[in-house]
Enzyme design. Structure first.
Site, PDB file in Angstrom:
ATOM      1  N   SER A   1       0.826  -1.211   0.000  1.00 54.71           N
ATOM      2  CA  SER A   1       0.000   0.000   0.000  1.00 54.71           C
ATOM      3  C   SER A   1       0.857   1.256   0.000  1.00 54.71           C
ATOM      4  CB  SER A   1      -0.923   0.008   1.217  1.00 54.71           C
ATOM      5  OG  SER A   1      -1.826  -1.075   1.138  1.00 54.71           O
TER       6      SER A   1
ATOM      7  N   ARG B   1      19.524 -19.267  -1.484  1.00 56.76           N
ATOM      8  CA  ARG B   1      18.233 -19.180  -2.185  1.00 56.76           C
ATOM      9  C   ARG B   1      18.302 -18.124  -3.294  1.00 56.76           C
ATOM     10  NH1 ARG B   1      13.032 -20.917  -0.431  1.00 56.76           N
ATOM     11  NH2 ARG B   1      11.290 -19.680  -1.244  1.00 56.76           N
ATOM     12  N   ASP B   2      18.821 -16.942  -2.945  1.00 49.82           N
ATOM     13  CA  ASP B   2      19.004 -15.872  -3.928  1.00 49.82           C
ATOM     14  C   ASP B   2      20.399 -15.932  -4.556  1.00 49.82           C
ATOM     15  OD1 ASP B   2      16.470 -14.904  -3.191  1.00 49.82           O
ATOM     16  OD2 ASP B   2      17.343 -13.789  -1.530  1.00 49.82           O
TER      17      ASP B   2
ATOM     18  N   ARG C   1       7.953 -15.828   7.018  1.00 47.45           N
ATOM     19  CA  ARG C   1       7.154 -14.650   6.648  1.00 47.45           C
ATOM     20  C   ARG C   1       5.666 -14.976   6.687  1.00 47.45           C
ATOM     21  NH1 ARG C   1       8.285 -13.709   0.179  1.00 47.45           N
ATOM     22  NH2 ARG C   1       8.058 -15.854  -0.478  1.00 47.45           N
TER      23      ARG C   1
ATOM     24  N   ARG D   1      10.473 -10.749   5.347  1.00 48.13           N
ATOM     25  CA  ARG D   1      11.012 -11.770   6.250  1.00 48.13           C
ATOM     26  C   ARG D   1      11.641 -11.183   7.521  1.00 48.13           C
ATOM     27  NH1 ARG D   1      10.850 -16.883   4.064  1.00 48.13           N
ATOM     28  NH2 ARG D   1      10.466 -16.975   1.815  1.00 48.13           N
TER      29      ARG D   1
END
EC number: 5.4.2.12
Length: 512
Positions: A78, A167-168, A210, A286
């Site tokens: 938002s 992971r990344d 998360r 996260r």
């Protein structure tokens, strides 16, 4: 240079039309299936906009680079969505903000750093986050600059609590990152700063859960970082990562939690009263759960055992709606010359409301009163209920939002006005986690895994109303339009040209 607030007249569009800007919170566009609550819900008004004139309905990007986030893996929210809608330009968010604050040194002059600095004299500075150069959640070079800057500004005792990635970045790269960090810390020790790695663990098993999926992940981190307790104890982090990675089936993402201990077997860096803590991830999703555990007095998701009185700051504020955390090192972008300011200075009287049950009626009354040239509304239903993960309730919320749009559009009809309906980001249109091929993911018991987060989906923009010039249609020449293109569009609908540095308008006027 002084800003000229005067907007030029649009060459083809008249002034004096009442304009309603309706923002549906959490209303994205996704393939129709039973987990798409917008598709399942009865939404005759939005359906009629979508299936009406094709030149009056289109999709725009509401995530990633289109709203100033570092990569298109970053979902919109938002805050950044409304920033883009109102600012008409894309302002840096996330990693880009941190980079410039570190490069200019501004990060060390801010309120957040001054706050944690109060602990430097008698306490320890703890840094917690993902140790990687992946650039999705954090970056090693930013941590290095933070360490350097803090030590130059009086931090005498520093403890780093690392989360390994895999992971990344490539699995196994953790060893190199830890060696780099250890080298930096040994150089600080040579300068008289007591700087060490204190604990660690893999990102998917320790700390970085998360959407409140699994609080035990955060608890494992809390036990190691705060209490100094973990099933594995090592004399050095390099030894820890190499040893734990050698276990059968081990990988960086799921390394078990470990603590570094001294000769007597005591943890070298538990978090205690008077210490300062910085979570150095710039990406929010996260870090929010840990932030709650560190900051909330009435926290009840797991037994924290001991709650130290600390000075805590995030790299950024992770949740603008919850104002979490209260302190942060890098402030949000300073957005100036918003479309709202321009419109006010050009005589447009605006009524705005958001987050109330009677929003639609209030907006209708404002339009019919004749006192306002623009009515701007945020309808929160799809997002607020979408976050609960309750599919049936979200379907009801989407139906209610559609009914609210009808109330406003009926008023637009009555006053001969114009409407622009859009959304700030996706949520309600996809309520299930999916695998790479788009199929719903199931948990161990075979039930679908509910998605409670925002999404990476585009959002609609629809224009219309009796006051709309008959030649107006959406342009087809903007390569990847996003939310920031909406501001110039709204200015056009009021009969003005947008400032030159705004993202281009979505509309053009065909000569009939």
């Amino acid at each position: 240079m002084a800003t000229s607030w005067t907007l030029p007249d649009h060459p083809k569009l008249p002034k004096g039309k009442k304009v309603a800007v309706v923002v549906l919170d959490g209303w994205g566009e996704a393939n129709p299936d039973k987990y798409n609550c917008i598709h399942v819900a009865q939404t005759p008004v939005m359906d009629s906009l979508k299936n009406g004139a094709p030149e009056k309905w289109r999709l725009v990007k509401a995530h990633g680079t289109a709203v100033g986030l570092p990569s298109d893996d970053d979902m919109g929210n938002s805050e950044v969505g409304h920033n883009a809608l109102g600012a008409g330009r894309i302002f840096a968010q996330g990693a880009k903000l941190v980079d410039s604050a570190l490069a200019s040194g501004k990060i060390f002059d801010g309120e957040g750093f001054k706050y944690i600095k109060e602990s430097f004299e008698n306490g320890t500075l703890h840094l917690i986050g993902l140790l990687s150069d992946g650039g999705v959640h954090s970056r090693l070079d930013q941590v290095q600059l933070l360490l350097k800057g803090a030590s130059e500004r009086g931090a005498k005792r520093i403890r780093v609590h690392i989360l390994t990635d895999g992971r990344d970045v490539l699995d196994g790269s953790s060893v190199g990152f830890v060696e780099t960090l250890e080298n930096d810390l040994s150089q600080l020790r040579e300068k008289g700063v007591d700087a060490r790695i204190a604990s660690g663990g893999g990102r998917m098993y320790v700390t970085m859960d998360r959407y409140e999926n699994d609080w035990s992940v955060v608890k494992r981190g809390w036990d190691a970082q705060v209490l100094g307790e973990a099933p594995h104890k090592f004399k050095s982090a390099v030894e820890a990562v190499k040893t734990l990675r050698a276990e059968p089936g081990a990988n960086d993402q799921y390394l078990p939690p470990f603590v570094i201990v001294d000769e007597s077997g005591s943890a070298v860096g538990p978090i205690v009263d008077g210490d300062a803590v910085v979570t150095f991830n710039f990406r929010a999703d996260r870090m929010v759960m840990l932030a709650k555990a560190l900051e909330y007095a009435d926290f009840d998701k797991f037994d924290r055992v001991r709650v130290p009185k600390i000075r805590y700051a995030g790299m950024l504020q992770y949740d603008g709606e919850l104002l979490l955390p209260k302190r942060y090192l890098v402030s949000p972008p300073e957005i100036e010359r918003t479309s709202g300011e321009y419109l006010v200075k050009n005589g447009i009287r605006t009524f705005a409301c958001r987050h109330a049950v009677e929003i639609a009626e209030k907006a209708r009354d404002a339009l019919l009163s004749g006192k306002f040239d623009q009515v701007r509304v945020n309808l929160p239903n799809g997002d607020m209920v979408g976050h609960t993960g309750d599919i049936e309730a979200t379907v009801v919320a989407c139906k209610t939002a559609d009914e609210a749009v009808k109330i406003i559009l009926d008023a637009v009809e009555q006053v001969g006005g114009i409407y622009l309906v859009t959304a700030d980001h996706g949520n309600a249109e996809d309520m299930v986690k999916r695998n790479k091929s788009g199929q719903p993911l199931l948990d161990k018991s075979g039930a679908i895994q509910i998605l409670t987060s925002h999404t990476l989906q585009p959002v609609p923009v629809a224009i219309g109303g009796p006051g709309l010039h008959p030649g107006v249609k959406f342009r087809s020449d903007i390569e990847t339009p996003g939310l920031a293109n909406v501001a110039a569009t709204v200015m056009n609908l009021h009969g003005f040209e947008a400032p030159a540095d705004y993202e281009p308008t979505l509309i053009e006027v065909a000569d009939n």
